[in-house]
Design a protein around this motif. Sequence first.
Motif, PDB file in Angstrom:
ATOM      1  N   THR A   1       0.843  -1.193   0.000  1.00  0.00           N
ATOM      2  CA  THR A   1       0.000   0.000   0.000  1.00  0.00           C
ATOM      3  C   THR A   1       0.878   1.242   0.000  1.00  0.00           C
ATOM      4  O   THR A   1       2.069   1.182   0.335  1.00  0.00           O
ATOM      5  N   LEU A   2       0.266   2.377  -0.323  1.00  0.00           N
ATOM      6  CA  LEU A   2       1.012   3.632  -0.337  1.00  0.00           C
ATOM      7  C   LEU A   2       1.485   3.998   1.064  1.00  0.00           C
ATOM      8  O   LEU A   2       2.593   4.520   1.229  1.00  0.00           O
ATOM      9  N   ALA A   3       0.670   3.728   2.069  1.00  0.00           N
ATOM     10  CA  ALA A   3       1.059   4.032   3.450  1.00  0.00           C
ATOM     11  C   ALA A   3       2.288   3.231   3.865  1.00  0.00           C
ATOM     12  O   ALA A   3       3.215   3.757   4.495  1.00  0.00           O
ATOM     13  N   VAL A   4       2.313   1.967   3.506  1.00  0.00           N
ATOM     14  CA  VAL A   4       3.469   1.125   3.818  1.00  0.00           C
ATOM     15  C   VAL A   4       4.687   1.594   3.031  1.00  0.00           C
ATOM     16  O   VAL A   4       5.805   1.661   3.557  1.00  0.00           O
ATOM     17  N   LEU A   5       4.492   1.959   1.776  1.00  0.00           N
ATOM     18  CA  LEU A   5       5.597   2.465   0.961  1.00  0.00           C
ATOM     19  C   LEU A   5       6.190   3.719   1.586  1.00  0.00           C
ATOM     20  O   LEU A   5       7.416   3.864   1.670  1.00  0.00           O
ATOM     21  N   ALA A   6       5.341   4.633   2.045  1.00  0.00           N
ATOM     22  CA  ALA A   6       5.833   5.865   2.664  1.00  0.00           C
ATOM     23  C   ALA A   6       6.685   5.563   3.889  1.00  0.00           C
ATOM     24  O   ALA A   6       7.747   6.176   4.099  1.00  0.00           O
ATOM     25  N   ALA A   7       6.238   4.610   4.708  1.00  0.00           N
ATOM     26  CA  ALA A   7       6.997   4.252   5.906  1.00  0.00           C
ATOM     27  C   ALA A   7       8.346   3.628   5.547  1.00  0.00           C
ATOM     28  O   ALA A   7       9.362   3.918   6.184  1.00  0.00           O
ATOM     29  N   ARG A   8       8.362   2.797   4.525  1.00  0.00           N
ATOM     30  CA  ARG A   8       9.620   2.151   4.127  1.00  0.00           C
ATOM     31  C   ARG A   8      10.567   3.116   3.424  1.00  0.00           C
ATOM     32  O   ARG A   8      11.792   3.002   3.557  1.00  0.00           O
ATOM     33  N   LEU A   9      10.014   4.076   2.702  1.00  0.00           N
ATOM     34  CA  LEU A   9      10.852   5.108   2.105  1.00  0.00           C
ATOM     35  C   LEU A   9      11.471   5.996   3.186  1.00  0.00           C
ATOM     36  O   LEU A   9      12.577   6.518   3.005  1.00  0.00           O
ATOM     37  N   ARG A  10      10.781   6.150   4.284  1.00  0.00           N
ATOM     38  CA  ARG A  10      11.336   6.929   5.391  1.00  0.00           C
ATOM     39  C   ARG A  10      12.633   6.282   5.890  1.00  0.00           C
ATOM     40  O   ARG A  10      13.606   6.981   6.189  1.00  0.00           O
ATOM     41  N   GLU A  11      12.657   4.963   5.978  1.00  0.00           N
ATOM     42  CA  GLU A  11      13.865   4.260   6.422  1.00  0.00           C
ATOM     43  C   GLU A  11      15.025   4.517   5.459  1.00  0.00           C
ATOM     44  O   GLU A  11      16.165   4.744   5.884  1.00  0.00           O
ATOM     45  N   ILE A  12      14.737   4.477   4.172  1.00  0.00           N
ATOM     46  CA  ILE A  12      15.781   4.717   3.173  1.00  0.00           C
ATOM     47  C   ILE A  12      16.245   6.163   3.222  1.00  0.00           C
ATOM     48  O   ILE A  12      17.442   6.469   3.086  1.00  0.00           O
ATOM     49  N   THR A  13      15.307   7.080   3.442  1.00  0.00           N
ATOM     50  CA  THR A  13      15.658   8.494   3.527  1.00  0.00           C
ATOM     51  C   THR A  13      16.653   8.757   4.645  1.00  0.00           C
ATOM     52  O   THR A  13      17.597   9.538   4.488  1.00  0.00           O
TER      53      THR A  13
END
Length: 216
Positions: free
Chosen positions: A140-152
Amino acid sequence: MTTTPTTSLRPSAPADPVAEVVRKEIGRLQQGYLSDRSEAVADLARLRRGAGKDAATIPNLWGLLDIELLHSTPGVRPDEAEEAVFIAMTLYALHQQSRSAAMHRTGGDELGAAVRRLMPPGEIDEPVRKRFVRAGSAPTLAVLAARLREITLLLRGADLSLDYALLAQQLYAWQRPGGRDQVRRSWGRSFHAHRPPKNTDAPARTPDETDQKDAS
């Protein structure tokens, strides 16, 4: 012989309203932050609180960005466009925190290439690769946002910039039918196509997630 046109999410088209809003807003905030203007520092602190979250549920972010273009451009799906813009902007705000150089660069690295730069030349850092794979497989987009936060956070720790206008454009495309696969292919291609600069022997810096300048 005929050829079939191919679509690409790279580079960001100047006419794309999602990418244009992010370019404009980051341009305003980044210049102000690097010049230590109090208003820009405060706005980025507000945005940073929304990183990895649903911006619509955070009243403090309402009205912070000029997103009129998303509602005035024919054919744009405003709700999905707003989601893409706010995710990209909140991640940028997290990325720029405590950094004296610009962490957004128009025409700079796509996500896959930026992740590859976190790794030593010619080697695969397995923990970093797994984070990248997890982002690419987000349901989901919400999960993607959370995982992109880790990469950021990893990119921030290594002082590696990203093209956030392109990321926003891809997050918008991700929400369309067939868009997820298109975005995943683009990220995968940029990861595998990245080549380190010549004469670069120094490994990437160890991410430092304890940097707390202007933390809020």
